[in-house]
Structures are given as structure tokens and as C-alpha cells.
Design an enzyme around this catalytic site. Structure first.
Site, mmCIF file in Angstrom:
data_model
loop_
_atom_site.group_PDB
_atom_site.id
_atom_site.type_symbol
_atom_site.label_atom_id
_atom_site.label_comp_id
_atom_site.label_asym_id
_atom_site.label_seq_id
_atom_site.Cartn_x
_atom_site.Cartn_y
_atom_site.Cartn_z
ATOM 1 N N ASN A 1 1.155 -5.112 1.057
ATOM 2 C CA ASN A 1 1.348 -3.798 0.411
ATOM 3 C C ASN A 1 2.209 -2.864 1.265
ATOM 4 O O ASN A 1 2.327 -1.682 0.971
ATOM 5 C CB ASN A 1 -0.007 -3.146 0.116
ATOM 6 C CG ASN A 1 -0.763 -2.768 1.387
ATOM 7 O OD1 ASN A 1 -0.309 -3.030 2.500
ATOM 8 N ND2 ASN A 1 -1.926 -2.153 1.225
ATOM 9 N N GLU B 1 -1.943 2.552 5.302
ATOM 10 C CA GLU B 1 -1.826 2.077 3.931
ATOM 11 C C GLU B 1 -0.772 2.896 3.173
ATOM 12 O O GLU B 1 -0.364 3.979 3.648
ATOM 13 C CB GLU B 1 -3.198 2.192 3.247
ATOM 14 C CG GLU B 1 -4.302 1.376 3.913
ATOM 15 C CD GLU B 1 -4.196 -0.130 3.653
ATOM 16 O OE1 GLU B 1 -3.079 -0.675 3.550
ATOM 17 O OE2 GLU B 1 -5.258 -0.774 3.571
ATOM 18 N N HIS C 1 1.694 -2.086 4.539
ATOM 19 C CA HIS C 1 1.072 -1.361 5.660
ATOM 20 C C HIS C 1 1.530 -1.915 7.011
ATOM 21 O O HIS C 1 1.806 -3.102 7.153
ATOM 22 C CB HIS C 1 -0.464 -1.323 5.538
ATOM 23 C CG HIS C 1 -1.181 -2.601 5.813
ATOM 24 N ND1 HIS C 1 -2.349 -2.957 5.181
ATOM 25 C CD2 HIS C 1 -0.936 -3.633 6.666
ATOM 26 C CE1 HIS C 1 -2.777 -4.109 5.637
ATOM 27 N NE2 HIS C 1 -1.936 -4.553 6.534
ATOM 28 N N ASP D 1 -5.206 -1.253 15.907
ATOM 29 C CA ASP D 1 -6.299 -0.805 15.043
ATOM 30 C C ASP D 1 -7.607 -1.533 15.332
ATOM 31 O O ASP D 1 -7.634 -2.543 16.050
ATOM 32 C CB ASP D 1 -5.916 -0.983 13.562
ATOM 33 C CG ASP D 1 -5.114 -2.260 13.314
ATOM 34 O OD1 ASP D 1 -5.283 -3.226 14.085
ATOM 35 O OD2 ASP D 1 -4.318 -2.297 12.366
HETATM 36 C C1 F6R Z 1 -3.415 -6.020 12.393
HETATM 37 C C2 F6R Z 1 -2.602 -5.088 11.623
HETATM 38 C C3 F6R Z 1 -2.115 -5.406 10.256
HETATM 39 C C4 F6R Z 1 -1.537 -6.821 10.124
HETATM 40 C C5 F6R Z 1 -1.105 -7.064 8.685
HETATM 41 C C6 F6R Z 1 -0.603 -8.470 8.487
HETATM 42 O O1 F6R Z 1 -3.768 -5.474 13.656
HETATM 43 O O2 F6R Z 1 -2.374 -4.028 12.106
HETATM 44 O O3 F6R Z 1 -1.139 -4.463 9.899
HETATM 45 O O4 F6R Z 1 -0.456 -6.967 10.985
HETATM 46 O O5 F6R Z 1 -2.192 -6.860 7.821
HETATM 47 O O6 F6R Z 1 -1.675 -9.341 8.646
HETATM 48 P P1 F6R Z 1 -1.442 -10.915 8.765
HETATM 49 O O7 F6R Z 1 -0.611 -11.126 9.961
HETATM 50 O O8 F6R Z 1 -2.825 -11.480 8.914
HETATM 51 O O9 F6R Z 1 -0.759 -11.336 7.508
#
Ligand code: F6R
Length: 259
Positions: free
Chosen positions: A136, A143, A138, A67
Site C-alpha cells: 500500500n 500508512e 507504506h 518501527d
Molecule cells: C518493517 C517495515 C515495513 C516493511 C514493509 C515491507 O520494519 O518498516 O515498512 O518494510 O511492510 O515488508 P516485507 O519486506 O515483509 O514485504
């Protein structure tokens, strides 16, 4: 789904790095799906160390990131391109032309998403997709209530995600509220998936991914339907798993008979 519980965040990340290294040894032109955020940082550090010690090369590797924030140019310090350069690409021998991140700075987002999907396909698909998990549920920026068969597209971020990621932005910086993300269908097309969960604050999300009902309300739960998914966690992130002891046992069996 294979569940690997290790005592510390470092051990879980080293396991993930070893797993990726093995894949690259088997297929030197592998296509990696990569994530940003905190969960993957120690894994990237371990991969850099392997490269620096001459153990592995990324020369023939292609990468696709999950992303990117809409509106941020690649040189913007908060862009995921900038993150990937800083945390991994600048320290290894990868050909930067083979590192793909969704293009979010020209206005034709739809075309950008279509191109992303077709480039992944034209290179034979993703061999391993590395994921973190949002509190959450995702994966990527899919989301809650994202279609389980979605493809790369623009998504509106939830308030929860914006708040969780606000730690990366300074007070006076505008934080994007839209992102282009691979879809859940795109992620599920990867030949293998490795999800990393580190720390107590991820324990409920990890329990939902592994033991919850499969639901678009908790997108990470879809990994239960992937043929080749592995979830790697430290003991704190595993602490809400109902079948904790069973996973420890099954991994011992896996090590004994399959490795
Ligand atoms: C990042 C992504 C997100 C993260 C998720 C966890 O490229 O796609 O899905 O993997 O938000 O984030 P952290 O690892 O910072 O807790």
C-alpha cells in the site's frame, strides 16, 4: 533517484549488503537505519556472512530500527526486537546497547517517540536508512495519508498491513494494530536511503515509488524528493516500470563513470 535492477532477489540483496559494507568501510562508526520484514532478510544473511568471513565488523556501529508493535515486550517472539536479534544482531559483533528500537511497552508512548528522535539527533543522524515497501506504499509503518513531514509517533495500522503481516502470527496469537514508527520526515532526514523491493508482488508498489506522483497517499513516493536515494530491485519487482530499459542503461553508465 538511482534505480538498480538485478536479475534475482539474491543479487539485489547482495548488492544492498555490498553497499552497506562500503559505507561501513568508509565510516566505521556509521549509524544504520534498519527495517524488518521479508525484503531485508537476504541482505542480513549476506551481512552475517561478510562478518563471519572476517570481511567486516559492526563493533562501532549504531542502529535504529524503523518501527515496533505497540504492546509487545522485547522478548515477545513477534516483536521487532526479537526479529532483529534472531535475524542479525545475535550473529554479528554489534554492541547490543547501540541497537535502538522504539520502546512500545511502557505507556508513555509520546515520551518514547521524543526520546527516539533526540537519540538519533544526538548521534549525528542516520547515515543510511534501509527500507522495504508495503504493497500500500507504506515506508516504516507510515500508512497512506501519513503526513510527509511526520516524526516518530504511534500509527494505527491499516487492514491491508495487518493482513499482509498476519503470515508471521499464529492463529491464536493477538496481532497488534498499533505501532510506533519513525515518521516520513525522520526517514527523509537520513543522509542516504536504500529501498529494497523483491518479487512480483512488489512491482506495482515499486512503479509508484519511482514513477508515480509524489503523494501522501503512497508514502514511498516521497523518496523521489530525497537527494541520495537508491532503489534496488530484482527483475520481477521492476516489471511494471515504464522506463525499465532506461534504468538498465543509466545504471550501466553509473557503473562505467561513477564507480
Ligand atoms: C518493517 C517495515 C515495513 C516493511 C514493509 C515491507 O520494519 O518498516 O515498512 O518494510 O511492510 O515488508 P516485507 O519486506 O515483509 O514485504
Amino acid at each position: 533517484m538511482r534505480v538498480v535492477i538485478l536479475p534475482t532477489e539474491q543479487e539485489a540483496s547482495d548488492f544492498a549488503a555490498d553497499f552497506i559494507e562500503k559505507l561501513i568501510i568508509d565510516k566505521e562508526n556509521a549509524v544504520l537505519g534498519l527495517a524488518t520484514g521479508s525484503s531485508v532478510l537476504l541482505t542480513y544473511e549476506a551481512l552475517i556472512k561478510k562478518y563471519q568471513s572476517g570481511k567486516m565488523s559492526f563493533k562501532n556501529i549504531t542502529t535504529f530500527n524503523l518501527d515496533e508493535y505497540v504492546g509487545l515486550k522485547p522478548h515477545h517472539i513477534q516483536s521487532y526486537r526479537h526479529y532483529m536479534n534472531r535475524k542479525l544482531f545475535n550473529h554479528i559483533d554489534i554492541d547490543q546497547k547501540k541497537t535502538y528500537i522504539p520502546e512500545c511497552f511502557n505507556k508513555d508512548y509520546e515520551l518514547s517517540c521524543e526520546n527516539y528522535e533526540s537519540t538519533i539527533k544526538s548521534l549525528g543522524g542516520i547515515d543510511i536508512q534501509v527500507l522495504g515497501i508495503g504493497t500500500n506504499g507504506h515506508i516504516g509503518f507510515n500508512e497512506p495519508t501519513s503526513s510527509l513531514s511526520s516524526r516518530t509517533r504511534v500509527k494505527t495500522l491499516t487492514q491491508n498491513t495487518i493482513e499482509n503481516n498476519s503470515r508471521f502470527f499464529k492463529d491464536n496469537e493477538t496481532q497488534p494494530s498499533l505501532a510506533i514508527t519513525m515518521g516520513i520526515g525522520t526517514i527523509m532526514d537520513a543522509k542516504q536511503i536504500l529501498l529494497l523491493g523483491l518479487g512480483k508482488h512488489k512491482s506495482k508498489a515499486i512503479a509508484e515509488v519511482i514513477e508515480g506522483p509524489v503523494s501522501s497517499f503512497f508514502p514511498g513516493s516521497i523518496l523521489q524528493q530525497h537527494k541520495n536515494a537508491i532503489v534496488v530491485v530484482d527483475k520481477h519487482a521492476a516489471s511494471d516500470l515504464k522506463l525499465y530499459d532506461y534504468y538498465i542503461h543509466t545504471e550501466k553508465m553509473h557503473q562505467k563513470y561513477m564507480c
